[in-house]
Design an enzyme around this catalytic site. Structure first.
Site, PDB file in Angstrom:
ATOM      1  CB  SER A 194      -0.933   0.001   1.221  1.00 35.01           C
ATOM      2  OG  SER A 194      -0.199  -0.128   2.427  1.00 35.01           O
ATOM      3  CD  GLU A 245       1.314   8.250   4.830  1.00 37.32           C
ATOM      4  OE1 GLU A 245       0.869   7.363   5.581  1.00 37.32           O
ATOM      5  OE2 GLU A 245       2.096   9.146   5.208  1.00 37.32           O
ATOM      6  CB  ALA A 251       0.643  20.046  10.932  1.00 37.72           C
ATOM      7  CG  HIS A 258      -3.911  10.002   6.607  1.00 42.17           C
ATOM      8  ND1 HIS A 258      -2.731   9.987   7.306  1.00 42.17           N
ATOM      9  CD2 HIS A 258      -3.819   8.976   5.710  1.00 42.17           C
ATOM     10  CE1 HIS A 258      -1.953   9.015   6.855  1.00 42.17           C
ATOM     11  NE2 HIS A 258      -2.602   8.393   5.877  1.00 42.17           N
ATOM     12  NE  ARG A 276      -1.498  13.470  19.406  1.00 44.25           N
ATOM     13  CZ  ARG A 276      -0.352  13.711  20.026  1.00 44.25           C
ATOM     14  NH1 ARG A 276      -0.228  13.416  21.307  1.00 44.25           N
ATOM     15  NH2 ARG A 276       0.674  14.196  19.354  1.00 44.25           N
ATOM     16  CG  ASP A 286       2.161  15.186  13.381  1.00 46.58           C
ATOM     17  OD1 ASP A 286       2.322  14.363  14.307  1.00 46.58           O
ATOM     18  OD2 ASP A 286       2.455  14.962  12.198  1.00 46.58           O
ATOM     19  CG  HIS A 296       3.308   8.569  20.384  1.00 44.68           C
ATOM     20  ND1 HIS A 296       3.453   9.807  20.971  1.00 44.68           N
ATOM     21  CD2 HIS A 296       2.513   8.756  19.292  1.00 44.68           C
ATOM     22  CE1 HIS A 296       2.780  10.701  20.289  1.00 44.68           C
ATOM     23  NE2 HIS A 296       2.200  10.097  19.256  1.00 44.68           N
ATOM     24  CG  PHE A 331      10.510  13.022   8.241  1.00 47.17           C
ATOM     25  CD1 PHE A 331      10.027  14.311   8.329  1.00 47.17           C
ATOM     26  CD2 PHE A 331      10.419  12.365   7.022  1.00 47.17           C
ATOM     27  CE1 PHE A 331       9.456  14.944   7.225  1.00 47.17           C
ATOM     28  CE2 PHE A 331       9.852  12.983   5.916  1.00 47.17           C
ATOM     29  CZ  PHE A 331       9.380  14.273   6.019  1.00 47.17           C
ATOM     30  CG  HIS A 370       1.669   1.930   4.441  1.00 47.93           C
ATOM     31  ND1 HIS A 370       0.530   2.040   3.675  1.00 47.93           N
ATOM     32  CD2 HIS A 370       1.950   3.190   4.879  1.00 47.93           C
ATOM     33  CE1 HIS A 370       0.126   3.310   3.665  1.00 47.93           C
ATOM     34  NE2 HIS A 370       0.978   4.022   4.383  1.00 47.93           N
ATOM     35  NE  ARG A 398      12.028  11.299  -5.375  1.00 40.88           N
ATOM     36  CZ  ARG A 398      13.352  11.284  -5.245  1.00 40.88           C
ATOM     37  NH1 ARG A 398      13.924  11.874  -4.214  1.00 40.88           N
ATOM     38  NH2 ARG A 398      14.102  10.669  -6.131  1.00 40.88           N
TER      39      ARG A 398
END
Length: 307
Positions: A27, A29, A63, A89, A119, A121, A163, A230, A280, A286
């Protein structure tokens, strides 16, 4: 080039399944475009990756919900103009329950049946998540709300390296279990670079009662400086060998992409050896690098999906 892993692993000698009937599923994103040129690039990327027959393609939320309408437009267009299965999303940030309900109904009416519930960012310039006064405090509440509205398929995120806001790795796993109990049917991990990180996380999750699929999130390195940024935000560890491999290549895209393809392919290959069948990919809009990695692990074109 070899990734670090279990001593004596046979993965490096394991042949890949390169047949046209590969059991692997992938999959992809994407993020919503901000300009007309970016829109054309996104659609070109979709056209390039569509023949790999992904199980679904997801479109992120900016965000603070900053791309809400753009995300909806892209997802709706994918639903209307292709045979790809889109997932949208949806986050808790900067939105009331009424606004989220409106967005969810709009997706359902557009034929979108899959939501990636997060939740979210904090808005740009803020460092901590603050619930909307009339909104949700986290993804568990969001999932429960969405499931009451419509029978959405719900995918959630998870963090194999914990997290950044979690009190402990155990509390992080407990929260993943709560998301599953609320109605989530799949979890996708944050990106990682050590296969043992994922494998150990899946084992611990299973021992804590998490029995939904946990799909590894793979991020090919298109820019090392961006990956460092990131990683700092989400708590992903960047191993020293990776730093050494990409240092000095910011102005050498050909060599950088070559190394990136090898690293991502070998990571997938190691996981494939351990029995992983779903991947995923965070594409960053790209296509070529992701396409190359998929090709290397045996995911090949089956048909032309976009007309």
């Amino acid at each position: 080039m070899k990734l670090p892993g279990k001593k004596g692993s046979q993965a490096e000698n394991t042949p890949l399944n390169l047949s046209g009937s590969s059991p692997l599923q992938v999959s992809f994103e994407f993020f919503p475009p901000a300009t007309e040129a970016a829109t054309k690039k996104l659609w070109t990327t979709l056209e390039r990756l569509a023949p790999l027959d992904p199980s679904f393609v997801s479109v992120t939320y900016g965000a603070g919900g900053s791309t809400r309408q753009t995300t909806h437009d892209v997802v709706a267009r994918i639903r209307q103009e292709t045979d790809l299965e889109p997932a949208a999303h949806l986050t808790c940030v900067g939105a009331s329950k009424a606004e989220i309900e409106e967005v969810a109904h709009a997706y359902w009416e557009a034929g979108v049946r899959h939501i990636v519930a997060l939740r979210g960012d904090p808005p740009q310039g803020e460092t901590e998540f603050k619930p909307h006064p009339d909104g949700f405090s986290g993804s568990v509440e969001l999932i429960e709300f969405l499931k009451k509205l419509h029978d959405f398929e719900i995918t959630v995120g998870c963090y194999p390296e914990i997290h950044p806001n979690a009190h402990s790795s155990q509390s992080d796993l407990d929260y993943l279990k709560r998301k599953m109990d609320a109605g989530a049917t799949r979890a996708i991990t944050q990106f990682f670079f050590d296969p043992e990180t994922y494998l150990n996380f899946v084992e611990r999750a299973a021992s804590n009662g998490v029995d939904i699929p946990i799909v590894p999130g793979i991020l090919p390195i298109t820019s090392y400086s961006r990956i460092k940024s990131f990683s700092a935000q989400c708590g992903t560890q960047v191993p020293a060998w990776l730093t050494h491999l990409f240092e000095g290549l910011e102005d050498d895209p050909a060599t950088r992409d070559y190394n990136a393809a090898i690293v991502a392919s070998e990571l997938c290959r190691r996981l494939q050896y351990e029995g992983v069948k779903n991947f995923h990919f965070y594409t960053l809009n790209r296509a070529d690098l992701v396409y190359g990695v998929c090709h290397s692990i045996g995911v090949r074109p089956k048909s032309s999906i976009i007309e």
